[in-house]
Design a protein around this motif. Structure first.
Motif, PDB file in Angstrom:
ATOM      1  N   GLY A  50      55.794  64.336 107.392  1.00 55.55           N
ATOM      2  CA  GLY A  50      54.894  63.387 108.029  1.00 55.55           C
ATOM      3  C   GLY A  50      53.611  63.980 108.547  1.00 55.55           C
ATOM      4  N   GLY A  51      53.363  65.249 108.283  1.00 55.23           N
ATOM      5  CA  GLY A  51      52.139  65.872 108.754  1.00 55.23           C
ATOM      6  C   GLY A  51      51.004  65.699 107.761  1.00 55.23           C
ATOM      7  N   VAL A  52      49.887  66.307 108.098  1.00 59.75           N
ATOM      8  CA  VAL A  52      48.709  66.249 107.228  1.00 59.75           C
ATOM      9  C   VAL A  52      48.457  67.656 106.691  1.00 59.75           C
ATOM     10  CG1 VAL A  52      46.246  65.750 107.087  1.00 59.75           C
ATOM     11  CG2 VAL A  52      47.725  64.366 108.574  1.00 59.75           C
ATOM     12  N   PRO A  53      48.455  67.845 105.378  1.00 58.90           N
ATOM     13  CA  PRO A  53      48.240  69.176 104.795  1.00 58.90           C
ATOM     14  C   PRO A  53      46.913  69.778 105.231  1.00 58.90           C
ATOM     15  CG  PRO A  53      49.036  67.642 103.135  1.00 58.90           C
ATOM     16  CD  PRO A  53      48.711  66.822 104.339  1.00 58.90           C
ATOM     17  N   ASP A  54      46.910  71.111 105.335  1.00 57.87           N
ATOM     18  CA  ASP A  54      45.686  71.811 105.709  1.00 57.87           C
ATOM     19  C   ASP A  54      44.926  72.297 104.482  1.00 57.87           C
ATOM     20  OD1 ASP A  54      47.527  73.655 104.890  1.00 57.87           O
ATOM     21  OD2 ASP A  54      47.420  74.915 106.682  1.00 57.87           O
ATOM     22  N   ILE A  55      45.221  71.671 103.338  1.00 57.55           N
ATOM     23  CA  ILE A  55      44.514  71.952 102.094  1.00 57.55           C
ATOM     24  C   ILE A  55      44.055  70.618 101.519  1.00 57.55           C
ATOM     25  CG2 ILE A  55      45.828  74.062 101.611  1.00 57.55           C
ATOM     26  CD1 ILE A  55      47.541  72.446  99.649  1.00 57.55           C
ATOM     27  N   PRO A  56      43.106  70.623 100.585  1.00 57.79           N
ATOM     28  CA  PRO A  56      42.681  69.357  99.978  1.00 57.79           C
ATOM     29  C   PRO A  56      43.866  68.606  99.388  1.00 57.79           C
ATOM     30  CG  PRO A  56      41.180  71.119  99.385  1.00 57.79           C
ATOM     31  CD  PRO A  56      42.311  71.771 100.090  1.00 57.79           C
ATOM     32  N   LEU A  57      43.926  67.307  99.662  1.00 57.63           N
ATOM     33  CA  LEU A  57      45.080  66.520  99.226  1.00 57.63           C
ATOM     34  C   LEU A  57      45.249  66.528  97.709  1.00 57.63           C
ATOM     35  CD1 LEU A  57      44.903  63.417 101.614  1.00 57.63           C
ATOM     36  CD2 LEU A  57      46.084  65.609 101.923  1.00 57.63           C
ATOM     37  N   GLY A  58      44.151  66.677  96.997  1.00 55.05           N
ATOM     38  CA  GLY A  58      44.231  66.695  95.544  1.00 55.05           C
ATOM     39  C   GLY A  58      44.950  67.913  94.999  1.00 55.05           C
ATOM     40  N   LYS A  59      45.075  68.951  95.815  1.00 55.87           N
ATOM     41  CA  LYS A  59      45.754  70.175  95.367  1.00 55.87           C
ATOM     42  C   LYS A  59      47.238  70.211  95.737  1.00 55.87           C
ATOM     43  CE  LYS A  59      41.707  73.208  95.339  1.00 55.87           C
ATOM     44  NZ  LYS A  59      41.146  74.496  95.801  1.00 55.87           N
ATOM     45  N   VAL A  60      47.708  69.173  96.449  1.00 50.77           N
ATOM     46  CA  VAL A  60      49.111  69.138  96.858  1.00 50.77           C
ATOM     47  C   VAL A  60      49.955  68.660  95.681  1.00 50.77           C
ATOM     48  CG1 VAL A  60      50.793  68.180  98.454  1.00 50.77           C
ATOM     49  CG2 VAL A  60      48.466  68.669  99.232  1.00 50.77           C
ATOM     50  N   GLN A  61      50.877  69.494  95.227  1.00 49.63           N
ATOM     51  CA  GLN A  61      51.723  69.150  94.081  1.00 49.63           C
ATOM     52  C   GLN A  61      52.851  68.209  94.496  1.00 49.63           C
ATOM     53  OE1 GLN A  61      52.937  72.415  91.395  1.00 49.63           O
ATOM     54  NE2 GLN A  61      51.822  73.778  92.790  1.00 49.63           N
ATOM     55  N   PRO A  62      53.331  67.388  93.580  1.00 52.57           N
ATOM     56  CA  PRO A  62      54.506  66.567  93.878  1.00 52.57           C
ATOM     57  C   PRO A  62      55.765  67.425  93.772  1.00 52.57           C
ATOM     58  CG  PRO A  62      53.818  66.191  91.626  1.00 52.57           C
ATOM     59  CD  PRO A  62      52.787  67.104  92.225  1.00 52.57           C
ATOM     60  N   LEU A  63      56.800  67.063  94.549  1.00 50.73           N
ATOM     61  CA  LEU A  63      58.065  67.773  94.386  1.00 50.73           C
ATOM     62  C   LEU A  63      58.715  67.339  93.081  1.00 50.73           C
ATOM     63  CD1 LEU A  63      60.651  65.684  95.132  1.00 50.73           C
ATOM     64  CD2 LEU A  63      59.737  66.015  97.409  1.00 50.73           C
ATOM     65  N   GLU A  64      59.572  68.169  92.544  1.00 48.60           N
ATOM     66  CA  GLU A  64      60.236  67.859  91.277  1.00 48.60           C
ATOM     67  C   GLU A  64      61.300  66.786  91.454  1.00 48.60           C
ATOM     68  OE1 GLU A  64      59.501  69.484  88.126  1.00 48.60           O
ATOM     69  OE2 GLU A  64      57.728  69.850  89.367  1.00 48.60           O
ATOM     70  N   GLU A  65      62.170  67.003  92.453  1.00 48.64           N
ATOM     71  CA  GLU A  65      63.220  66.018  92.727  1.00 48.64           C
ATOM     72  C   GLU A  65      63.914  66.372  94.033  1.00 48.64           C
ATOM     73  OE1 GLU A  65      66.391  66.088  89.897  1.00 48.64           O
ATOM     74  OE2 GLU A  65      66.623  68.268  89.955  1.00 48.64           O
ATOM     75  N   VAL A  66      64.616  65.409  94.584  1.00 46.16           N
ATOM     76  CA  VAL A  66      65.464  65.646  95.744  1.00 46.16           C
ATOM     77  C   VAL A  66      66.806  66.173  95.251  1.00 46.16           C
ATOM     78  CG1 VAL A  66      66.633  64.600  97.721  1.00 46.16           C
ATOM     79  CG2 VAL A  66      64.337  63.837  97.072  1.00 46.16           C
ATOM     80  N   ALA A  67      67.252  67.293  95.796  1.00 43.68           N
ATOM     81  CA  ALA A  67      68.547  67.872  95.403  1.00 43.68           C
ATOM     82  C   ALA A  67      69.645  67.164  96.188  1.00 43.68           C
ATOM     83  CB  ALA A  67      68.555  69.367  95.657  1.00 43.68           C
ATOM     84  N   SER A  68      69.887  65.920  95.841  1.00 44.87           N
ATOM     85  CA  SER A  68      70.793  65.072  96.619  1.00 44.87           C
ATOM     86  C   SER A  68      72.244  65.539  96.565  1.00 44.87           C
ATOM     87  CB  SER A  68      70.697  63.626  96.115  1.00 44.87           C
ATOM     88  OG  SER A  68      70.961  63.563  94.726  1.00 44.87           O
ATOM     89  N   GLU A  69      72.580  66.374  95.580  1.00 43.17           N
ATOM     90  CA  GLU A  69      73.960  66.867  95.472  1.00 43.17           C
ATOM     91  C   GLU A  69      74.244  68.015  96.444  1.00 43.17           C
ATOM     92  OE1 GLU A  69      71.729  69.720  92.810  1.00 43.17           O
ATOM     93  OE2 GLU A  69      71.553  67.646  93.506  1.00 43.17           O
ATOM     94  N   LEU A  70      73.185  68.534  97.078  1.00 40.38           N
ATOM     95  CA  LEU A  70      73.342  69.657  98.000  1.00 40.38           C
ATOM     96  C   LEU A  70      73.290  69.173  99.440  1.00 40.38           C
ATOM     97  CD1 LEU A  70      71.019  72.293  96.267  1.00 40.38           C
ATOM     98  CD2 LEU A  70      73.472  71.956  95.968  1.00 40.38           C
ATOM     99  N   GLU A  71      74.082  69.805 100.275  1.00 43.54           N
ATOM    100  CA  GLU A  71      74.148  69.437 101.686  1.00 43.54           C
ATOM    101  C   GLU A  71      72.808  69.716 102.384  1.00 43.54           C
ATOM    102  OE1 GLU A  71      76.462  68.027 103.372  1.00 43.54           O
ATOM    103  OE2 GLU A  71      78.257  68.167 102.126  1.00 43.54           O
ATOM    104  N   ARG A  72      72.498  68.885 103.374  1.00 46.05           N
ATOM    105  CA  ARG A  72      71.298  69.124 104.171  1.00 46.05           C
ATOM    106  C   ARG A  72      71.490  70.337 105.067  1.00 46.05           C
ATOM    107  NH1 ARG A  72      69.685  63.779 107.294  1.00 46.05           N
ATOM    108  NH2 ARG A  72      68.505  65.360 108.435  1.00 46.05           N
ATOM    109  N   ILE A  73      70.396  70.965 105.408  1.00 50.19           N
ATOM    110  CA  ILE A  73      70.407  72.084 106.344  1.00 50.19           C
ATOM    111  C   ILE A  73      70.147  71.524 107.743  1.00 50.19           C
ATOM    112  CG2 ILE A  73      69.361  74.296 106.941  1.00 50.19           C
ATOM    113  CD1 ILE A  73      70.815  74.262 104.245  1.00 50.19           C
ATOM    114  N   SER A  74      70.987  71.912 108.696  1.00 54.61           N
ATOM    115  CA  SER A  74      70.866  71.349 110.039  1.00 54.61           C
ATOM    116  C   SER A  74      69.684  71.952 110.792  1.00 54.61           C
ATOM    117  CB  SER A  74      72.158  71.596 110.827  1.00 54.61           C
ATOM    118  OG  SER A  74      72.302  72.984 111.102  1.00 54.61           O
ATOM    119  N   ALA A  75      69.265  71.237 111.815  1.00 56.06           N
ATOM    120  CA  ALA A  75      68.182  71.730 112.668  1.00 56.06           C
ATOM    121  C   ALA A  75      68.594  73.033 113.353  1.00 56.06           C
ATOM    122  CB  ALA A  75      67.817  70.673 113.703  1.00 56.06           C
TER     123      ALA A  75
END
Length: 501
Positions: A50-75
């Motif tokens: 939810g933050g704002v990148p500190d680089i030009p938005l046009g240079k921000v790559q999309p993620l490939e995919e969510v690894a939904s089969e893997l457990e989340r990492i806790s805080a």
């Protein structure tokens, strides 16, 4: 696209920054995703959303995919990783890589063959009066939120009672052993699954278990807390298991028990300074095997030596009909021809059951007192105390330095002497030691760079830092200096910073 569509991630790489990526959905912190970095796909962990990148938005790559089969990492896990990275001067990506190696990630979506490894049952053990008293004192300290240093032998019954109480409260117990074998990735995966379940567990094993996804940790026990095996030096992060255990327990609000028959000077100092509570299980009036010390200098002068053995030691070996153990700092050129005699090096002592021998002899004990290691005297004292308390028969020490305080002074007084020496010279535990090393297969270049780097650091590759509010800034300044050196001499990837070596 909304700001909530941008995420930062932790990559399993040595990076001092966390890259931005674009997501088509809001992803909570801890979600694992696949991203492309430098042309290669990695499994990363969302560290901010939810933050704002500190680089030009046009240079921000999309993620490939969510690894939904893997457990989340806790805080809690991410917080622990950040502590390790900050304290031990490495990147959080290197900590993530240790906690979740590529091979481990690859098997996380598969079923492991071995189930329950590392999860132990509480073995019923009867507490004697000394053990009951120790448990009462430990629980009082836990109630005051103090870590406890427990000194003594035969501690397992105390571990069992504390574990029973913690499990009954619905919380996990982590019991660290210094020489526990490393588990396979598949087995670690099953252990992580077990820890995530609601059932409270006793998890017993090596220091790598510190990186399990605990959420209900109630007690951490560090057995043989003095052991050098708790220091991980092979790769980054070069952390110390005992100190990391204290940080992990603090993060979870868990109690901590550090235990040893021969505690480290660091822990003794913390106990004397009030940071730890101290509980002793050294039985009053108990008889240890007082060593018979033979000075080889005198024996040489009066022709009292036969090869590596003094005639006095030979007399004792001849007189004992039972099993005999001879400890040496190195392999003997001349084999000792005695029946029922075993010769082992100092380094293999922990694998021997001293109570099985009628005589234990130490040759060249002065080798324990190396001047190249400021901790040598401490280690020598620990070994001697271990021998005295574990040997049921006669204990003989043969040394060229029989007048050394280690062999002539009461152990508690010698401990006082060592602490005072450390204080005078500003060594740990009264400071923090950071060692800077160069790893380079080109010997000529390595020696040149060592000389240049040493000069940059003020004449030594070992940096002592006071334990005060300036410690963090001093460590950061050291990292910046090393980075500048790497840049100036175009020498990346060869310099290792080791905190608390």
């Amino acid at each position: 696209m909304s700001a909530a569509s941008y995420i930062q991630v932790i990559l399993p790489l040595r990076l001092d920054w966390e890259p931005w990526y674009r997501s088509e959905e809001d992803l909570p912190v801890g979600t694992r995703v696949r991203v492309k970095f430098a042309g290669k796909v990695y499994v990363a962990v969302v560290s901010a959303s939810g933050g704002v990148p500190d680089i030009p938005l046009g240079k921000v790559q999309p993620l490939e995919e969510v690894a939904s089969e893997l457990e989340r990492i806790s805080a809690e896990q991410i917080g622990f990783w950040r502590f390790i990275a900050s304290y031990y001067l490495c990147s959080i990506g290197e900590v993530y890589r240790m906690a979740y190696p590529a091979g481990k990630t690859a098997v996380e979506s598969k079923r492991a063959n071995k189930k329950g490894a590392g999860v132990s049952c509480v073995t019923p053990s009867r507490l004697d009066e000394e053990g009951k008293s120790a448990v009462r004192s430990i629980l009082e300290a836990f109630a005051d939120h103090q870590p406890v240093l427990l000194e003594g032998f035969s501690r397992e019954a105390v571990y069992a009672e504390l574990t029973r109480r913690t499990l009954a409260d619905g919380r996990d117990v982590l019991l660290l052993r210094p020489d526990a074998p490393r588990l396979s990735y598949a087995t670690q995966r099953e252990l992580a699954k077990a820890v995530r379940n609601a059932t409270p567990l006793l998890v017993e094993g090596g220091k790598s278990n510190l990186f399990l996804p605990f959420t209900k940790l109630g007690l951490v026990i560090v057995d043989d807390e003095h052991s050098a095996s708790y220091k991980h030096s092979a790769s980054s992060p070069r952390y110390h298991g005992r100190d990391a255990a204290l940080a992990l327990a603090s993060q979870h609000g868990a109690s901590v028990l550090l235990a040893s028959a021969t505690p480290s000077l660091e822990s003794v100092s913390n106990a004397r300074g009030g940071k730890f509570a101290y509980v002793s299980m050294r039985k009053k009036g108990s008889v240890a095997a007082k060593p018979f010390v033979i000075g080889t200098g005198d024996e040489y002068r009066k022709s009292g030596m036969v090869g590596p053995l003094s005639r006095k030691l030979i007399e004792r070996l001849d007189a004992v009909g039972g099993r005999k153990l001879v400890l040496t700092p190195w392999n003997l050129d001349e084999p000792l021809r005695y029946r029922r005699l075993k010769t082992v090096k100092f380094s293999a002592l922990s694998s021997e059951k001293l109570g099985a021998y009628d005589l234990v002899a130490v040759l060249n004990a002065e080798a324990l007192l190396s001047r190249d290691d400021f901790r040598a005297d401490e280690k020598a004292l620990q070994m001697l105390r271990y021998l005295e308390n574990g040997t049921r028969g006669e204990l003989v020490i043969q040394t060229s330095d029989a007048s050394h305080p280690l062999f002539s002074m009461e152990h508690d007084k010698y401990l006082d002497l060592l602490l005072e020496e450390r204080r005078q010279f500003g060594f740990p535990p009264f400071s923090r030691l950071v060692e800077v090393r160069i790893q380079d297969t080109n010997e000529k270049r390595r020696e040149k760079m060592k000389s240049l780097l040493s000069r940059s650091l003020g004449g030594s590759l070992q940096v002592l830092m006071p334990k005060d509010r300036t410690l963090s800034s001093r460590k950061s300044a050291l990292v910046a200096l090393v980075a500048e050196f790497e840049k100036e001499y175009s020498y990346p990837g060869h310099i290792v910073i080791d905190v608390d070596p």
